[in-house]
Design a protein around this motif. Structure first.
Motif, PDB file in Angstrom:
ATOM      1  N   LEU A 222       0.857  -1.180   0.000  1.00  0.00           N
ATOM      2  CA  LEU A 222       0.000   0.000   0.000  1.00  0.00           C
ATOM      3  C   LEU A 222       0.899   1.237   0.000  1.00  0.00           C
ATOM      4  O   LEU A 222       1.709   1.416   0.902  1.00  0.00           O
ATOM      5  N   TYR A 223       0.782   2.073  -1.042  1.00  0.00           N
ATOM      6  CA  TYR A 223       1.657   3.250  -1.135  1.00  0.00           C
ATOM      7  C   TYR A 223       0.838   4.473  -1.521  1.00  0.00           C
ATOM      8  O   TYR A 223      -0.251   4.372  -2.081  1.00  0.00           O
ATOM      9  N   ASP A 224       1.405   5.630  -1.218  1.00  0.00           N
ATOM     10  CA  ASP A 224       0.740   6.908  -1.480  1.00  0.00           C
ATOM     11  C   ASP A 224       1.160   7.420  -2.859  1.00  0.00           C
ATOM     12  O   ASP A 224       2.338   7.639  -3.129  1.00  0.00           O
ATOM     13  N   GLU A 227       3.083  10.759  -2.895  1.00  0.00           N
ATOM     14  CA  GLU A 227       4.511  10.671  -2.596  1.00  0.00           C
ATOM     15  C   GLU A 227       5.313  10.281  -3.839  1.00  0.00           C
ATOM     16  O   GLU A 227       6.396  10.821  -4.090  1.00  0.00           O
ATOM     17  N   THR A 228       4.763   9.347  -4.625  1.00  0.00           N
ATOM     18  CA  THR A 228       5.442   8.941  -5.859  1.00  0.00           C
ATOM     19  C   THR A 228       5.562  10.109  -6.822  1.00  0.00           C
ATOM     20  O   THR A 228       6.615  10.333  -7.424  1.00  0.00           O
ATOM     21  N   VAL A 229       4.489  10.894  -6.955  1.00  0.00           N
ATOM     22  CA  VAL A 229       4.512  12.043  -7.871  1.00  0.00           C
ATOM     23  C   VAL A 229       5.499  13.100  -7.371  1.00  0.00           C
ATOM     24  O   VAL A 229       6.259  13.694  -8.164  1.00  0.00           O
ATOM     25  N   PRO A 255      -3.666  12.043   1.352  1.00  0.00           N
ATOM     26  CA  PRO A 255      -2.992  10.972   0.597  1.00  0.00           C
ATOM     27  C   PRO A 255      -3.999  10.170  -0.230  1.00  0.00           C
ATOM     28  O   PRO A 255      -5.168  10.028   0.139  1.00  0.00           O
ATOM     29  N   PHE A 256      -3.525   9.650  -1.348  1.00  0.00           N
ATOM     30  CA  PHE A 256      -4.339   8.734  -2.146  1.00  0.00           C
ATOM     31  C   PHE A 256      -3.604   7.397  -2.192  1.00  0.00           C
ATOM     32  O   PHE A 256      -2.540   7.274  -2.805  1.00  0.00           O
ATOM     33  N   TRP A 257      -4.165   6.399  -1.495  1.00  0.00           N
ATOM     34  CA  TRP A 257      -3.481   5.119  -1.327  1.00  0.00           C
ATOM     35  C   TRP A 257      -3.836   4.171  -2.472  1.00  0.00           C
ATOM     36  O   TRP A 257      -4.981   4.075  -2.884  1.00  0.00           O
ATOM     37  N   LEU A 258      -2.821   3.490  -2.947  1.00  0.00           N
ATOM     38  CA  LEU A 258      -2.989   2.518  -4.028  1.00  0.00           C
ATOM     39  C   LEU A 258      -2.250   1.243  -3.659  1.00  0.00           C
ATOM     40  O   LEU A 258      -1.122   1.297  -3.168  1.00  0.00           O
ATOM     41  N   ARG A 259      -2.896   0.100  -3.858  1.00  0.00           N
ATOM     42  CA  ARG A 259      -2.240  -1.172  -3.559  1.00  0.00           C
ATOM     43  C   ARG A 259      -1.640  -1.749  -4.835  1.00  0.00           C
ATOM     44  O   ARG A 259      -2.295  -1.853  -5.867  1.00  0.00           O
ATOM     45  N   LEU A 265       3.971   2.258 -11.084  1.00  0.00           N
ATOM     46  CA  LEU A 265       3.516   3.635 -11.285  1.00  0.00           C
ATOM     47  C   LEU A 265       4.703   4.553 -11.573  1.00  0.00           C
ATOM     48  O   LEU A 265       4.613   5.460 -12.405  1.00  0.00           O
ATOM     49  N   TRP A 266       5.819   4.311 -10.899  1.00  0.00           N
ATOM     50  CA  TRP A 266       7.019   5.133 -11.116  1.00  0.00           C
ATOM     51  C   TRP A 266       7.490   5.014 -12.575  1.00  0.00           C
ATOM     52  O   TRP A 266       7.792   6.013 -13.226  1.00  0.00           O
TER      53      TRP A 266
END
Length: 357
Positions: A222-224, A227-229, A255-259, A265-266
């Motif tokens: 699970l990541y935000d 934060e990646t952007v 935050p928008f969490w994505l599993r 995504l990176w």
């Protein structure tokens, strides 16, 4: 003119001719036998017209009608002497024979004509099917050629990944040594952490290409997305400033969490954003924005004000090895499409020449 109207006109003409000829027979004196001979032969005109237009039913029907109308004229006005009117009775028989045989011939020709039409239509359909099959074969041939190219690319990618993996480990170790050897206030610099984190990320990408079968769910977390952007913006800030390009990120406050695998995504964002950097000229503008949608979804947009993608190129931009740049590889957006398909993401391209992408 419609077929129904033509039918009505033909029928009206046939009936009028029969009536007109019969009228002349009954109103002309029998002393003028030469006229009656002409009128008698004139009956063939409506009989032939009906036979050619309606076939056996038309020719025989009109000939019987003429016989019924002409018979009283023979019996009454010519005295009813059968011996003297044998030629006229034979003429009545001839009306019916000609009507039947001509109708039969015309009907056969019409049926043959319809058979030819059906054969032509079947041939047209067959040619259309052959054309479609030829197009499908051509598409399959293109797909096979593309598969061969992708196989070569896969081998080259695996070879390159294998050669890159060891230097990456050395770089990470060197960075850790440098971080441990500098003063404490320098250690707090976020660039050491970013460098180690991105080295790990690149190593994970390399491992992904070396893994023959990617095991679904083994690296999911699970990541935000925010934060990646933000990390991406930090990485691209320097090359953007060198080209005098303004890079802007528009993110929601929470935050928008994505599993899933954050590296996926990176990679998608990095490839698309690098394309934008290469397309935009000096003093250009690139915006990366995240907006939430219904059903807990989100739309992540990378927008630039560059020259745009020509309409003819847009259907091919996600094809492997397709590129319009001199130094392009044609792999970046193909990788983007593969990752998006694996994750069930949808990619949309909105671009017009001169209006950006």
């Amino acid at each position: 003119m419609s077929e129904t109207l033509k039918e009505k006109l033909w029928l009206a003409a046939i009936i009028l001719l029969v009536i007109a000829i019969s009228y002349l027979h009954y109103t002309t004196s029998t002393m003028k036998w030469q006229y009656h001979l002409v009128y008698m032969q004139a009956y063939f005109i409506p009989i032939l017209m009906a036979a050619f237009q309606y076939g056996v039913r038309g020719g025989l029907g009109v000939s019987l009608l003429v016989s019924i109308i002409y018979l009283p004229h023979v019996m009454l006005q010519w005295g009813g002497l059968v011996e003297n009117n044998l030629m006229r009775f034979l003429q009545i028989v001839l009306f019916n024979v000609v009507g039947y045989l001509t109708g039969l011939k015309a009907q056969g020709e019409r049926e043959e004509k319809w058979r030819y039409r059906e054969a032509v239509e079947e041939l047209r359909k067959t040619l259309e099917q052959v054309k479609q099959q030829s197009e499908r074969l051509s598409e399959m041939e293109q797909q096979l050629r593309l598969a061969d190219r992708l196989a070569i690319v896969g081998e080259l990618t695996a070879s390159l990944a294998h050669e890159v993996r060891n230097p990456l480990g050395a770089i990470r170790g060197a960075v850790e040594i440098l971080r441990d050897s500098v003063p404490e206030d320098v250690k707090k610099s976020e660039f050491f952490d970013i460098l180690i984190e991105e080295t790990d990320r690149l190593g994970a990408v390399v491992e992904n290409y070396l893994r023959p079968m990617r095991l679904s769910g083994t690296r999911h977390s699970l990541y935000d997305v925010n934060e990646t952007v933000l990390n991406l913006g930090l990485m691209l800030d320097s090359p953007a400033r060198k080209k005098h390009i303004r890079l802007e990120t528009l993110l929601p406050e929470r935050p928008f969490w994505l599993r899933g695998d954050p590296n996926d995504l990176w990679q998608v964002l990095m490839n698309v954003a690098l394309n934008a950097l290469q397309a935009v000229d000096a003093n250009g503008h690139i915006t990366i924005s995240l907006t939430e949608t219904k059903a807990n979804g989100a739309r992540l947009t990378v927008q630039d004000n560059g020259p745009g993608i020509p309409e003819a190129d847009q259907p091919h931009i996600f094809e492997a090895l397709y590129t319009t740049r001199k130094n392009g590889t044609g792999l970046g957006l193909a990788i983007v499409k593969r990752i998006a398909d694996e994750n069930g993401w949808r990619i949309e391209v909105d671009s017009k020449a001169g209006s950006g992408t």
